[in-house]
Each structure stands twice: as structure tokens, then as C-alpha cells.
Design an enzyme around this catalytic site. Structure first.
Site, PDB file in Angstrom:
ATOM      1  N   GLY A  93      -0.919   6.489  -4.144  1.00 26.97           N
ATOM      2  CA  GLY A  93      -1.726   5.489  -3.455  1.00 26.97           C
ATOM      3  C   GLY A  93      -3.181   5.890  -3.352  1.00 26.97           C
ATOM      4  O   GLY A  93      -3.632   6.868  -3.945  1.00 26.97           O
ATOM      5  N   THR A  96      -6.272   5.206   2.963  1.00 27.59           N
ATOM      6  CA  THR A  96      -5.772   4.433   4.086  1.00 27.59           C
ATOM      7  C   THR A  96      -6.283   5.037   5.378  1.00 27.59           C
ATOM      8  O   THR A  96      -6.838   6.140   5.399  1.00 27.59           O
ATOM      9  CB  THR A  96      -4.231   4.360   4.088  1.00 27.59           C
ATOM     10  OG1 THR A  96      -3.813   3.366   5.032  1.00 27.59           O
ATOM     11  CG2 THR A  96      -3.606   5.691   4.451  1.00 27.59           C
ATOM     12  N   ALA A 166       1.441  -0.406   5.756  1.00 35.70           N
ATOM     13  CA  ALA A 166       1.315   0.297   4.478  1.00 35.70           C
ATOM     14  C   ALA A 166       2.536   1.185   4.287  1.00 35.70           C
ATOM     15  O   ALA A 166       3.125   1.681   5.252  1.00 35.70           O
ATOM     16  CB  ALA A 166       0.038   1.136   4.453  1.00 35.70           C
ATOM     17  N   CYS A 197      -6.250   0.887   0.428  1.00 32.25           N
ATOM     18  CA  CYS A 197      -5.265   0.750  -0.650  1.00 32.25           C
ATOM     19  C   CYS A 197      -5.852   0.069  -1.877  1.00 32.25           C
ATOM     20  O   CYS A 197      -5.125  -0.522  -2.687  1.00 32.25           O
ATOM     21  CB  CYS A 197      -4.030  -0.003  -0.167  1.00 32.25           C
ATOM     22  SG  CYS A 197      -3.213   0.776   1.245  1.00 32.25           S
TER      23      CYS A 197
END
Length: 246
Positions: A93, A96, A166, A197
Site C-alpha cells: 500500500g 495512510t 483502510a 492510499c
């Protein structure tokens, strides 16, 4: 964007993610914010112990101090501000945010006992969040090609939607760590410091932003009930032991 409201073929039954022996998962809740490096070390240590057969599975609920994390696909240009510390997450990812008012649930599960199917695990985690939101009259949905849980926002315009949860999981030796983050009542302005993200055309929301004023213990109670429906039984344990053992 087409919503996925059901799991993909092969993941329809929650029984695939439930242990055949129904051994309970330790359910741990930290009452004070946990520094990110301490949480990461504790997760890694517990995952290694699970893989070695030296510890049982665990779900760890906590909050972090305000911070950003960078996944392995993080693009430097997506960090827009240095207002908060940034930590390498060691998961997939991008960038965040974590902070007070956001319920983080770290998931340390043994997939050798749960079907060895990472795709179904992610779908199960999304379903867990969607079930929890539904219990609070929030319609969370999956989105094609995007991991996480989303809420339609027609009040913001046609086609607008916000991300409320998330999901980022790492698997080593068939044991999971990292997990989910669910926005209850965080300071959403902190998301302005990143491109969360990697998504630039949609927003971020929370229970509070959607008009649902609930306490963290209330959310935790529903999270536990919905987790058990998808992953099997849990048992309460002290979170302090997990951190001190890392």
C-alpha cells in the site's frame, strides 16, 4: 465505479475462514495510544511466535498518536506535509494516517488453519467492517480494484464517495499481521497532509462525519461480535502482555 456487494467466487462462505478446531482468538484492547514502533515490533514478534507454534492467534485493538505510515508502494510526492512523523509500515500500500479517534485492529491469524487464501482473507476483513458499519446504519461497500470500505456521498455531488476504512495486511509464513483502520471520530484534517492510499478523486469520512456519534467501546463491542461471526470465537486477554513481550 461498480460496487462489489458480495465476496468473489470461492469466498462466499465464512466457514472457510473459521478454524476447524474453533480455537478462540485472543482479543486484546489497549486503553492508551500505542507508539507505532512499539506496535510494529509487538505484531512482528507475535506473528513469528504463531508461525513457530509458540503462541495463539490474536486481534489487537488500539489507537496510535497522530502519525503517517508509508507502505511499500508509497510515492514520495504523496506526502504533502511534514506536520506529523512518518513511519515505514512494512506492509503493502501507500500512505495512510493513524491517530486518536481511529480504531486500528491488528490481525494476527494463522492462515494454515484458515484456508490459506489471502484473497478471501481480505474479502473477509472487508466484510467484517461492512457488517460493523451496517450495525450502525452506515452502508459500507467494496469497490472494484480498490481495497478498503467506501461510503456513497451524494450530498457531495454525483458519483462522490468517501473511504471510511483502510485495509493493509502482510502475510509471512502464512501468518497475518497489520490489519484494518476504521475512522470513528478522528481529526480528518490530518488527511490533508497526504494523498491517502494514492486516491486523489475521492475523500475520507468517519462515523462522526456521517452523523453517527458513538463511543469507541460501542464500536469495539460490535467489531467483536461481527468478527466472531466471520472468523470464529474470541477470548479476552490483556494487551499489556503483548507489548511487553516484544
Amino acid at each position: 465505479m461498480k460496487a462489489l456487494t458480495t465476496p468473489p467466487e470461492g469466498c462466499e462462505s465464512t466457514s472457510k475462514l473459521i478454524r476447524a478446531d474453533h480455537k478462540p482468538v485472543e482479543w486484546l484492547i489497549s486503553s492508551e495510544p500505542v507508539p507505532y514502533p512499539a506496535a510494529l515490533a509487538a505484531m512482528q514478534a507475535r506473528a513469528m511466535a504463531i508461525a513457530a507454534g509458540e503462541a495463539g492467534e490474536a486481534v489487537w485493538l488500539l489507537e496510535h498518536p497522530a502519525l503517517y505510515t508509508a507502505g511499500t508502494s508509497a510515492v514520495p510526492g504523496d506526502l504533502l506535509s511534514d506536520r506529523l512523523p512518518v513511519y515505514d509500515a512494512g506492509r503493502g500500500g501507500q500512505y495512510t494516517y493513524h491517530g486518536p479517534g481511529q480504531r486500528v485492529a491488528y490481525i494476527m491469524l494463522d492462515l494454515r488453519e484458515r484456508g490459506r487464501d489471502i484473497r478471501c482473507l481480505v474479502q473477509g476483513l472487508e466484510g467484517w467492517v461492512i457488517d460493523t458499519l451496517a450495525a450502525h446504519n452506515i452502508a459500507g461497500e467494496r469497490r472494484t480494484g480498490r481495497i478498503g470500505v467506501w461510503v456513497d456521498r451524494p450530498d457531495k455531488g454525483a458519483g462522490k464517495e468517501d473511504k471510511i476504512a483502510a485495509i493493509g495486511v502482510r502475510v509471512s509464513k502464512w501468518v497475518t499481521f497489520h490489519g484494518i483502520s476504521l475512522n470513528v471520530d478522528p481529526d480528518l484534517s490530518h488527511y490533508d497532509g497526504i494523498v491517502p492510499c494514492g486516491i486523489t478523486d475521492q475523500g475520507v469520512t468517519s462515523f462522526e462525519d456521517l452523523g453517527q456519534l458513538v463511543s469507541m467501546p460501542e464500536v469495539d463491542s460490535v467489531l467483536r461480535r461481527c468478527f466472531e461471526q466471520r472468523f470464529g470465537p474470541t477470548m479476552s486477554s490483556a494487551a499489556e502482555g503483548l507489548v511487553s513481550a516484544s
